[in-house]
Design an enzyme around this catalytic site. Structure first.
Site, PDB file in Angstrom:
ATOM      1  CB  CYS A 104       5.525 -43.603  68.006  1.00 42.35           C
ATOM      2  SG  CYS A 104       6.113 -45.231  67.519  1.00 42.35           S
TER       3      CYS A 104
ATOM      4  CB  CYS B  34       3.201 -50.032  62.527  1.00 39.30           C
ATOM      5  SG  CYS B  34       2.570 -48.799  63.623  1.00 39.30           S
TER       6      CYS B  34
ATOM      7  CB  THR C 200      10.280 -48.375  67.110  1.00 38.89           C
ATOM      8  OG1 THR C 200      10.955 -47.264  66.558  1.00 38.89           O
ATOM      9  CG2 THR C 200       8.922 -47.942  67.643  1.00 38.89           C
TER      10      THR C 200
ATOM     11  CD  GLU D 251      12.331 -44.854  69.155  1.00 35.54           C
ATOM     12  OE1 GLU D 251      12.464 -44.114  70.154  1.00 35.54           O
ATOM     13  OE2 GLU D 251      11.335 -44.826  68.417  1.00 35.54           O
TER      14      GLU D 251
ATOM     15  CG  HIS E 154       7.603 -48.694  59.076  1.00 39.05           C
ATOM     16  ND1 HIS E 154       6.724 -49.299  59.930  1.00 39.05           N
ATOM     17  CD2 HIS E 154       8.188 -47.712  59.787  1.00 39.05           C
ATOM     18  CE1 HIS E 154       6.777 -48.727  61.116  1.00 39.05           C
ATOM     19  NE2 HIS E 154       7.676 -47.758  61.060  1.00 39.05           N
TER      20      HIS E 154
ATOM     21  CE1 TYR F 212       7.311 -44.110  59.919  1.00 38.18           C
ATOM     22  CE2 TYR F 212       7.920 -41.874  60.483  1.00 38.18           C
ATOM     23  CZ  TYR F 212       8.122 -43.230  60.599  1.00 38.18           C
ATOM     24  OH  TYR F 212       9.121 -43.693  61.422  1.00 38.18           O
TER      25      TYR F 212
ATOM     26  CB  CYS G 297       1.226 -43.311  62.890  1.00 41.05           C
ATOM     27  SG  CYS G 297       2.873 -42.938  62.266  1.00 41.05           S
TER      28      CYS G 297
ATOM     29  CD  GLU H  96       9.602 -41.632  64.576  1.00 41.24           C
ATOM     30  OE1 GLU H  96       9.568 -42.689  63.936  1.00 41.24           O
ATOM     31  OE2 GLU H  96       8.784 -40.699  64.375  1.00 41.24           O
TER      32      GLU H  96
HETATM   33 FE1  SF4 Z   1       5.460 -45.507  65.323  1.00 47.67          FE
HETATM   34 FE2  SF4 Z   1       4.184 -44.593  63.168  1.00 47.67          FE
HETATM   35 FE3  SF4 Z   1       6.282 -46.280  62.886  1.00 47.67          FE
HETATM   36 FE4  SF4 Z   1       3.915 -47.117  63.860  1.00 47.67          FE
HETATM   37  S1  SF4 Z   1       4.341 -46.349  61.789  1.00 47.67           S
HETATM   38  S2  SF4 Z   1       5.947 -47.613  64.656  1.00 47.67           S
HETATM   39  S3  SF4 Z   1       3.256 -45.362  65.044  1.00 47.67           S
HETATM   40  S4  SF4 Z   1       6.319 -44.183  63.722  1.00 47.67           S
END
Ligand code: SF4
Length: 480
Positions: A98, A102, A189, A256, A291, A295, A298, A442
């Site tokens: 991660c 974002c 995060t 975090e 958001h 996922y 990422c 997570e």
């Molecule tokens: Fe982390 Fe993925 Fe969330 Fe971006 S979208 S903060 S890489 S978990």
């Protein structure tokens, strides 16, 4: 735009209050607990400069036409939404973890759209205020974190009904030049290595919850703000940096923190919601939709690295040609690409909001995140299956370095000829780190717990419309 080194230098000018394992950190950004996460965030800066990934990593600001990092950009078209997912997959592949940035990007877009809606409905001036703030964020290429989740205390009670009113962040004083906030946000995060924190409400609020309807920007080193950096599974391995047992230089998940606001003063120019609880739900929903779609990008990038690592380990084990192993690798591909397709699909079906930026399709976006709550576990299980018990029993790097047993371990842990034991151990440690408890939890709870997605999915699926369609197609209601 800054490069990674400039980003790290910019952090060093800040004086945040950050605690870790009972001690205040004098040099937080150089500390072994935070350094891997700082390095990962720095990669988002390095990849944006140099021109190699311009199409994905940079954008043209709709505020002033300047070339900016995509991490400070408003989603101004479907193309922007799709490029964002491509960006997340790229960085996920480059870092294998991660990269944190974002959350702030999605917060920017949520605040841009909701401040516009509030101003239109109530004649407030939040939107031009936010526009000015965003212009600075873009110009200075700052990293921002999004702080949404409150500790929540007794979850059967509303924020204002809690025995301790501070269990949700709220406004405790209104002054002519700003507001004073108190409370905490948790699981945030990338907060410790961000320049700015966007505080946002965690749920929709009726009029009696108006003091909890607060959105604002707080500098990381604001007086009264304390961060407590959280622990992760295997985090003591970070203390062993320079050894194979450390696993990855990028850290595991997003670093975090819990943020404690002890009567933090926020000047008016940084306040983007003050009491308009009827808009808090839209803010949460839009932020979450963007958001949750992420996922598919990422985690896809992370899984690309995991898949490669697992295939390499199978090669060292001499099992890569086994059809059962190949089928398990295929299953990882299937899971990852299914979810990537969902993220791209939710972007392709995006719709323009009144403020001009584009929102992903909420049904598909929530389905992506729902899949992640299962797929990351399934991918982890498949990697464990192929890698073998070595993942949890491999002796330490110190043992391999020992003059007494090191040679014996080298001999007995050897794999296929042509591969070093060292590479085999590195692969094991990487897979172990990226499929262990912190990573899995997570995936389950980041961007909202599984049930949060299911609520949106059922709402978005529009059951009444589907029952009407079923009646029409099947021809119900025509008999006597
Ligand atoms: Fe982390 Fe993925 Fe969330 Fe971006 S979208 S903060 S890489 S978990």
């Amino acid at each position: 735009m800054m490069n990674g080194a400039q980003y790290v230098e910019s952090l060093k000018k800040l004086k945040p209050t950050i605690f870790y394992r009972g001690k205040r950190l004098d040099d937080p950004y150089g500390h072994r607990a935070l350094a891997p996460h700082v390095r990962t965030a720095a990669a988002t800066y390095d990849l944006a400069v140099g021109g190699q990934h311009d199409e994905i990593m940079t954008a043209t600001s709709n505020l002033d036409g300047a070339k900016i990092s995509r991490f400070t950009h408003l989603f101004w078209s479907v193309d922007d939404l799709i490029r964002k997912i491509a960006m997340l997959r790229l960085i996920g592949r480059e870092t294998g973890t991660c990269f944190q940035r974002c959350v702030g990007l999605d917060a920017i877009n949520a605040l841009w759209s909701v401040t516009y809606d509030v101003d239109k409905a109530k004649g407030t001036e939040y939107h031009p205020r936010f526009r000015k703030f965003l212009a600075r964020l873009q110009r200075e290429d700052l990293m921002s974190a999004g702080a949404m989740t409150d500790p929540k205390g007794d979850r059967s009670l509303a924020p204002w009904q809690q025995a301790d009113p501070d269990l949700y962040v709220h406004i405790v004083d209104r002054r002519p030049d700003g507001i004073v906030i108190r409370g905490a946000k948790t699981h945030i995060t990338g907060a410790a290595n961000s320049h700015e924190i966007f505080v946002m409400p965690t749920l929709g609020l009726p009029p009696e919850g108006a003091d909890y309807a607060v959105a604002c920007a707080v500098p990381i080193d604001a007086p009264g703000l304390t961060l407590v950096f959280g622990r992760q599974s295997n985090d003591e391995r970070k203390e062993e940096d320079g050894t194979i047992d450390c696993g990855t230089e990028w850290g595991v998940v997003g670093g975090e923190s819990t943020l404690i606001f002890e009567d933090v003063f926020v000047p008016t120019e940084r306040v983007f919601m003050d009491g308009e609880g009827e808009f808090a739900g839209a803010l949460v929903d839009r932020f979450s939709a963007w958001h949750r779609a992420n996922y598919g990008g990422c985690k896809g990038g992370n899984a690309d690295v995991l898949l490669g690592a697992t295939a390499l380990l199978a090669e060292i084990h001499g099992t890569i040609k086994n059809s059962i192993v190949r089928d398990k690798l295929t299953e990882i591909v299937h899971l990852v690409e299914t979810n990537f397709a969902g993220a791209i699909g939710s972007s392709a079906l995006g719709k323009r909001l009144p403020a001009g930026n584009w929102l992903v399709d909420p049904l598909l976006a929530n389905t992506v995140k729902q899949n992640v709550t299962r797929f990351v576990y399934q991918v982890g299980r498949l990697t464990h299956d192929i890698a073998g018990g070595l993942l949890s029993t491999l002796p330490s790097d110190a043992d391999f370095q020992s003059s007494e047993v090191g040679g014996l371990l080298e001999k007995y842990f050897a794999g296929k000829q042509g591969f070093s034991t060292e590479d085999k151990r590195k692969l094991c440690r990487y897979i172990e780190g990226m499929t262990s408890v912190s990573t899995l939890v997570e995936a389950l709870h980041g961007a909202g717990s599984p049930q949060a997605q299911r609520i949106v999915m059922l709402r978005q699926a529009d059951l009444p419309e589907k029952t009407r369609q079923a009646k029409k197609v099947i021809g119900l209601g025509k008999g006597k």
